[in-house]
Design an enzyme around this catalytic site. Structure first.
Site, PDB file in Angstrom:
ATOM      1  N   CYS A  20      -2.830 -17.901   4.531  1.00 21.48           N
ATOM      2  CA  CYS A  20      -2.690 -16.686   3.709  1.00 21.48           C
ATOM      3  C   CYS A  20      -1.857 -15.625   4.430  1.00 21.48           C
ATOM      4  O   CYS A  20      -2.151 -15.255   5.573  1.00 21.48           O
ATOM      5  CB  CYS A  20      -4.078 -16.155   3.373  1.00 21.48           C
ATOM      6  SG  CYS A  20      -4.059 -14.538   2.613  1.00 21.48           S
ATOM      7  N   CYS A  58      -3.904 -12.525   5.442  1.00 17.21           N
ATOM      8  CA  CYS A  58      -4.775 -12.838   6.588  1.00 17.21           C
ATOM      9  C   CYS A  58      -3.955 -12.818   7.881  1.00 17.21           C
ATOM     10  O   CYS A  58      -4.419 -12.316   8.912  1.00 17.21           O
ATOM     11  CB  CYS A  58      -5.463 -14.181   6.405  1.00 17.21           C
ATOM     12  SG  CYS A  58      -6.877 -14.143   5.257  1.00 17.21           S
ATOM     13  N   ASN A  99      -3.509  -6.454  -9.166  1.00 19.92           N
ATOM     14  CA  ASN A  99      -3.106  -7.534 -10.061  1.00 19.92           C
ATOM     15  C   ASN A  99      -3.980  -8.757  -9.787  1.00 19.92           C
ATOM     16  O   ASN A  99      -4.221  -9.103  -8.633  1.00 19.92           O
ATOM     17  CB  ASN A  99      -1.629  -7.883  -9.838  1.00 19.92           C
ATOM     18  CG  ASN A  99      -0.709  -6.733 -10.193  1.00 19.92           C
ATOM     19  OD1 ASN A  99      -0.899  -6.086 -11.218  1.00 19.92           O
ATOM     20  ND2 ASN A  99       0.263  -6.457  -9.336  1.00 19.92           N
ATOM     21  N   THR A 148       1.121 -12.152  -6.773  1.00 25.92           N
ATOM     22  CA  THR A 148       1.954 -13.068  -5.988  1.00 25.92           C
ATOM     23  C   THR A 148       1.316 -13.437  -4.648  1.00 25.92           C
ATOM     24  O   THR A 148       1.635 -14.485  -4.093  1.00 25.92           O
ATOM     25  CB  THR A 148       3.347 -12.467  -5.723  1.00 25.92           C
ATOM     26  OG1 THR A 148       3.190 -11.224  -5.040  1.00 25.92           O
ATOM     27  CG2 THR A 148       4.112 -12.260  -7.015  1.00 25.92           C
ATOM     28  N   HIS A 192      -4.568 -12.851  -1.912  1.00 22.00           N
ATOM     29  CA  HIS A 192      -5.575 -12.182  -1.086  1.00 22.00           C
ATOM     30  C   HIS A 192      -5.762 -10.818  -1.741  1.00 22.00           C
ATOM     31  O   HIS A 192      -4.786 -10.079  -1.906  1.00 22.00           O
ATOM     32  CB  HIS A 192      -5.069 -12.062   0.366  1.00 22.00           C
ATOM     33  CG  HIS A 192      -6.010 -11.392   1.327  1.00 22.00           C
ATOM     34  ND1 HIS A 192      -6.419 -11.982   2.509  1.00 22.00           N
ATOM     35  CD2 HIS A 192      -6.611 -10.182   1.290  1.00 22.00           C
ATOM     36  CE1 HIS A 192      -7.234 -11.165   3.158  1.00 22.00           C
ATOM     37  NE2 HIS A 192      -7.350 -10.046   2.426  1.00 22.00           N
ATOM     38  N   HIS A 219      -5.877  -7.304  -3.008  1.00 24.43           N
ATOM     39  CA  HIS A 219      -5.235  -6.094  -2.482  1.00 24.43           C
ATOM     40  C   HIS A 219      -5.163  -5.036  -3.557  1.00 24.43           C
ATOM     41  O   HIS A 219      -5.019  -5.334  -4.742  1.00 24.43           O
ATOM     42  CB  HIS A 219      -3.833  -6.390  -1.925  1.00 24.43           C
ATOM     43  CG  HIS A 219      -2.931  -7.138  -2.857  1.00 24.43           C
ATOM     44  ND1 HIS A 219      -3.052  -8.502  -3.059  1.00 24.43           N
ATOM     45  CD2 HIS A 219      -1.899  -6.737  -3.649  1.00 24.43           C
ATOM     46  CE1 HIS A 219      -2.134  -8.894  -3.925  1.00 24.43           C
ATOM     47  NE2 HIS A 219      -1.425  -7.844  -4.306  1.00 24.43           N
TER      48      HIS A 219
HETATM   49  P1  5GP Z   1       1.131  -8.595  -6.003  1.00 25.33           P
HETATM   50  O1  5GP Z   1       2.446  -8.924  -6.654  1.00 25.33           O
HETATM   51  O2  5GP Z   1       0.406  -9.838  -5.545  1.00 25.33           O
HETATM   52  O3  5GP Z   1       0.265  -7.650  -6.769  1.00 25.33           O
HETATM   53  O4  5GP Z   1       1.508  -7.772  -4.703  1.00 25.33           O
HETATM   54  C1  5GP Z   1       1.968  -8.348  -3.525  1.00 25.33           C
HETATM   55  C2  5GP Z   1       2.728  -7.268  -2.788  1.00 25.33           C
HETATM   56  O5  5GP Z   1       2.885  -7.686  -1.450  1.00 25.33           O
HETATM   57  C3  5GP Z   1       4.118  -6.999  -3.351  1.00 25.33           C
HETATM   58  O6  5GP Z   1       4.213  -5.645  -3.755  1.00 25.33           O
HETATM   59  C4  5GP Z   1       5.042  -7.340  -2.171  1.00 25.33           C
HETATM   60  O7  5GP Z   1       6.146  -6.460  -2.070  1.00 25.33           O
HETATM   61  C5  5GP Z   1       4.123  -7.234  -0.980  1.00 25.33           C
HETATM   62  N1  5GP Z   1       4.484  -8.104   0.125  1.00 25.33           N
HETATM   63  C6  5GP Z   1       4.785  -9.442   0.055  1.00 25.33           C
HETATM   64  N2  5GP Z   1       5.032  -9.916   1.292  1.00 25.33           N
HETATM   65  C7  5GP Z   1       4.876  -8.874   2.150  1.00 25.33           C
HETATM   66  C8  5GP Z   1       5.011  -8.757   3.577  1.00 25.33           C
HETATM   67  O8  5GP Z   1       5.306  -9.712   4.301  1.00 25.33           O
HETATM   68  N3  5GP Z   1       4.788  -7.520   4.107  1.00 25.33           N
HETATM   69  C9  5GP Z   1       4.457  -6.440   3.341  1.00 25.33           C
HETATM   70  N4  5GP Z   1       4.262  -5.263   3.976  1.00 25.33           N
HETATM   71  N5  5GP Z   1       4.316  -6.523   1.995  1.00 25.33           N
HETATM   72  C10 5GP Z   1       4.531  -7.717   1.413  1.00 25.33           C
HETATM   73 ZN    ZN Z   2      -6.232 -13.905   3.084  1.00 27.79          ZN
END
Ligand code: 5GP
Ligand code: ZN
Length: 118
Positions: A9, A12, A91, A99, A102, A104
């Site tokens: 992950c 993680c 989300n 995406t 984990h 958040h």
């Molecule tokens: P989701 O689309 O799952 O709601 O949000 C995932 C978020 O993680 C996205 O806004 C993306 O920009 C962020 N993200 C993905 N990979 C990384 C990373 O390696 N570092 C950081 N700081 N943010 C990340």
């Molecule tokens: Zn995790």
């Protein structure tokens, strides 16, 4: 404090320091860092230190993490001077565009957020 980790992950790995991140806040339960692709002038991700896939996986055994994350968000809002207001989004699943699997909480601030879904 022992937390459950998923070795595959991304978040993680960030929590364990295996992948660098721009840390904003940390306590025994939660870790917060700046989103790599910010959607607002302030875009912080607040994650539980124990691996939980999404809001859909919250249950009696792990709901304390979510409470602690929300408590952390309130603290971060003061620390980062978000008195003008902020939005919290989580989300969950493909239709919502999750995406990283984990749990958040996105904390968005620093501009007037026009497009309200609710
Ligand atoms: P989701 O689309 O799952 O709601 O949000 C995932 C978020 O993680 C996205 O806004 C993306 O920009 C962020 N993200 C993905 N990979 C990384 C990373 O390696 N570092 C950081 N700081 N943010 C990340
Ligand atoms: Zn995790």
């Amino acid at each position: 404090m022992e937390h459950k980790h998923d070795n595959d992950c991304l978040f993680c790995k960030i929590i364990k320091g295996e992948i660098p991140s721009d840390k904003v806040y940390e306590d025994d339960w939660c870790y917060a860092f700046r989103d790599i692709n910010p959607q607002a002038p302030v875009h912080i991700l607040v994650v539980p230190k124990g691996h939980i896939g999404s809001v859909g996986e919250i249950d009696e055994s792990n709901s304390n993490y979510s409470a602690k994350c929300l408590e952390a968000i309130a603290k971060i809002s003061r620390q980062e001077n978000l008195g003008g207001g902020f939005r919290v989004i989580s989300n969950c699943g493909p239709d919502a565009g999750q995406t990283v699997m984990h749990l958040h909480f996105h904390v968005l601030a620093g501009k007037t957020m026009g497009e309200k879904m609710l």
